[in-house]
Design an enzyme around this catalytic site. Structure first.
Site, mmCIF file in Angstrom:
data_model
loop_
_atom_site.group_PDB
_atom_site.id
_atom_site.type_symbol
_atom_site.label_atom_id
_atom_site.label_comp_id
_atom_site.label_asym_id
_atom_site.label_seq_id
_atom_site.Cartn_x
_atom_site.Cartn_y
_atom_site.Cartn_z
ATOM 1 N N GLN A 143 -28.436 89.055 -69.943
ATOM 2 C CA GLN A 143 -27.634 88.180 -70.803
ATOM 3 C C GLN A 143 -27.976 86.715 -70.559
ATOM 4 O OE1 GLN A 143 -23.735 89.475 -69.570
ATOM 5 N NE2 GLN A 143 -24.315 89.331 -67.415
ATOM 6 N N TYR A 184 -5.974 86.164 -65.300
ATOM 7 C CA TYR A 184 -6.796 87.363 -65.476
ATOM 8 C C TYR A 184 -7.052 88.059 -64.139
ATOM 9 C CZ TYR A 184 -10.724 90.363 -66.672
ATOM 10 O OH TYR A 184 -11.554 91.437 -66.835
ATOM 11 N N GLN A 185 -7.542 87.329 -63.161
ATOM 12 C CA GLN A 185 -7.947 87.931 -61.877
ATOM 13 C C GLN A 185 -6.754 88.554 -61.161
ATOM 14 O OE1 GLN A 185 -11.194 87.594 -61.655
ATOM 15 N NE2 GLN A 185 -11.861 85.476 -61.886
ATOM 16 N N GLY A 191 -23.219 100.047 -63.235
ATOM 17 C CA GLY A 191 -21.956 100.652 -62.838
ATOM 18 C C GLY A 191 -21.833 102.103 -63.276
ATOM 19 N N ASP A 230 -13.909 95.266 -64.426
ATOM 20 C CA ASP A 230 -13.813 93.883 -64.900
ATOM 21 C C ASP A 230 -15.048 93.611 -65.758
ATOM 22 O OD1 ASP A 230 -13.604 91.185 -65.283
ATOM 23 O OD2 ASP A 230 -13.980 90.645 -63.195
ATOM 24 N N SER A 231 -14.952 94.007 -67.012
ATOM 25 C CA SER A 231 -16.133 93.978 -67.880
ATOM 26 C C SER A 231 -16.036 92.888 -68.937
ATOM 27 C CB SER A 231 -16.279 95.323 -68.585
ATOM 28 O OG SER A 231 -15.294 95.440 -69.586
ATOM 29 N N ASP A 260 -17.041 92.007 -73.133
ATOM 30 C CA ASP A 260 -16.730 92.749 -74.357
ATOM 31 C C ASP A 260 -17.730 93.886 -74.594
ATOM 32 O OD1 ASP A 260 -14.477 91.208 -75.176
ATOM 33 O OD2 ASP A 260 -15.834 89.614 -75.799
ATOM 34 N N TYR A 318 -9.230 82.770 -73.674
ATOM 35 C CA TYR A 318 -9.737 83.993 -74.301
ATOM 36 C C TYR A 318 -9.284 84.004 -75.764
ATOM 37 C CZ TYR A 318 -11.130 86.076 -69.806
ATOM 38 O OH TYR A 318 -11.727 86.360 -68.601
#
Lengths: 340, 340
Positions: free
Chosen positions: B80, B110-111, B187, B205-206, B208, B274
């Site tokens: 990416q 988020y975390q 993974g 924890d991906s 989109d 987000y």
């Protein structure tokens, strides 16, 4: 002036001059946030072709943009610039002074929460006053409550009412209820003239505190609200974002703790097209019968008769009512400590 | 290529080709959402000078923009495009393939939520696997749990790990815990090789489902996760936005209900940067001791010893844990009905 469609729009390039009194403790009024508009040309310029971008000193360094299909209305009222456009994925959008007020796609969460958080927290509300809320969405939600006998609304800007009736019929449908009485005028003056103890609930559906709504975030206004409420009556007012405006929220909480002798609470909800994606509400009650906002005792989702004429609730339910009062630790710490 | 600072950036002008099989009922995989990049030039173009704008077919018709102070890193990994910039009001920002992954200002929600929602729902978690999460933020949160003895992480992209260690030390601090073992690799393959019943918790924890993370939203992957968990073990995976991606969420819920024999739940939180301002999580447990995610039984906020080394929790607390499972009516209706 912009052309009919495919035009780029941004909020004006505002320069905030924060002339707040440097009282860092309790009782700092938010009223002294003043704004100078520079390079403001009808809230329109040409940065992203075909998109509306919301840029404001209220949320510096970030902007949310919606793709514009067609501009439907632009006008200058006596109080603000009014814009309606058809967006490509959020339905029609109402913008006041460059700030998104509602979109057809996500207005449900704001309207339902600002209304049912207070009205589901007290038994049999009968008299309700809405300050602002000219689009009619809060009226639509208040009118779901069969106990309500009288709904007064005081909106300062007739153009907002007219534009909503023309372009947002599913929102302005609230005006069709025969219990509704519309007063065009200044909410601050209206409240001062209200006999003491008149209302069961006052809902303040205001824009940000840097335009015509500025006074609605000040202490004298909250005093008028408290006076207009019956003992154990409730107020719910728009109270900004915990992610962006903790300094404003701190002031509102401190003011309300001084003025309201019942309970004082902060709740919040998600609205994707509002800055930071969330918006909060101040919920207060006057001295008298205790109001426990966190445990609603008038569940509107227990009875669906109102859904036959108005459609089902899209967002609100009793679970999300209680959840709305649970705050992230960073916000809870500030709000719990303020004014105790 | 962009210059060092003051450069306008936008996500590439992607054209989504939704070649989803037209199975409108249960079991539709989200794997078939494929993307063609057209006019993609290193995710950089010049629309708002000095701002980064996130434009994607995953949220058509809207964009969130952050003002750029300085570009700190740009690179193409094997998987990416990786970008780090200093924003003017959200701190440093990590962007993968044109999509914001975290900002220093709001990464806490988020975390903390993706980690403590699962780990506070089971007693004494000992072995935890993180899939993705190369920035290290989830590791930082897992390491707050003193019962944990082993933290494996499998991240596909080494560049994400390196960039996080260089530019986000407060996030990558998670790697400093001696219990952490980093595996650079796929993974999906990693999980297939895990002996049955190894982990108490797997956190996915991906990004989109339209890039390297695509397979992490598919049924075979969830089957591997379930196999790798002990009886009554828990999974928490990033599960998109209820405002934008109900069709993806429906599929994930349907898949999980088929695969996980314990409880299957959807929770959500607010993350301003987000899209739509919210992000959801799928929380599932395998057959075995019942896991009641909605009533956490391992409250991390009851014991603040972990705060001494890592600082206090900024977002998570037990109240907001329970509240995260309360859904708006429009989402509850779809999620409750799916796959029952």
């Amino acid at each position: 002036m912009a052309e009919e469609s495919g035009v780029a729009l941004v909020g004006s390039d505002l320069q905030v001059k924060k002339a707040r009194e440097e009282e860092e403790n309790n009782g700092v009024s938010v009223s002294s946030v003043s704004v100078e508009m520079e390079g403001c040309n009808n809230n329109i310029s040409s940065i992203i072709p075909g998109w509306f971008s919301e840029i404001s000193p209220m949320w510096p360094g970030e902007a949310h943009s919606l793709k514009v299909e067609k501009i439907l209305f632009q006008g200058n009222s006596d109080y603000q610039k009014v814009l309606v456009f058809q967006s490509s994925t959020y339905g029609k959008v109402l913008v006041l002074d460059g700030v998104i007020q509602l979109t057809e796609r996500d207005e449900c969460s704001y309207q339902e929460m600002i209304t049912h958080l207070p009205l589901c927290s007290i038994p049999n509300p009968k008299k309700v006053l809405v300050i602002g809320g000219g689009d009619g969405g809060v009226l639509r939600e208040v009118s779901r409550h069969s106990s309500v006998e009288q709904i007064d609304i005081c909106e300062i800007d007739n153009m907002v009412v007219d534009v909503s009736k023309q372009f947002f019929p599913d929102v302005a449908v609230g005006y069709e209820d025969p219990r509704v009485m519309l007063h065009i005028g200044d909410g601050v003056a209206f409240l001062k003239a209200v006999p003491e103890g008149t209302y069961d609930a006052v809902i303040v559906d205001s824009s940000d505190p840097i335009g015509p709504a500025q006074e609605l975030f000040e202490k004298p206004f909250f005093e008028s609200v408290a006076k207009a409420l019956r003992p154990g009556g409730v107020m719910c007012t728009q109270a900004e974002s915990i992610w962006l405006h903790m300094h404003i929220i701190e002031d509102i909480v401190a003011n309300c703790r001084q003025i309201f002798k019942g309970s004082v609470n902060y709740a919040w909800t998600t609205v994707p097209t509002y800055p930071s994606g969330v918006i909060g509400f101040m919920l207060c009650s006057t001295g008298g019968p205790l109001v426990d906002f966190k445990h609603p005792m008038n569940p509107i989702d227990a009875d669906d008769t109102h859904c036959k004429s108005k459609g089902p609730l899209k967002f609100y339910n009793s679970e999300i009512h209680a959840a709305a009062f649970c705050l992230p630790s960073f916000a809870k710490k500030v709000i719990d400590s303020k004014g105790k």
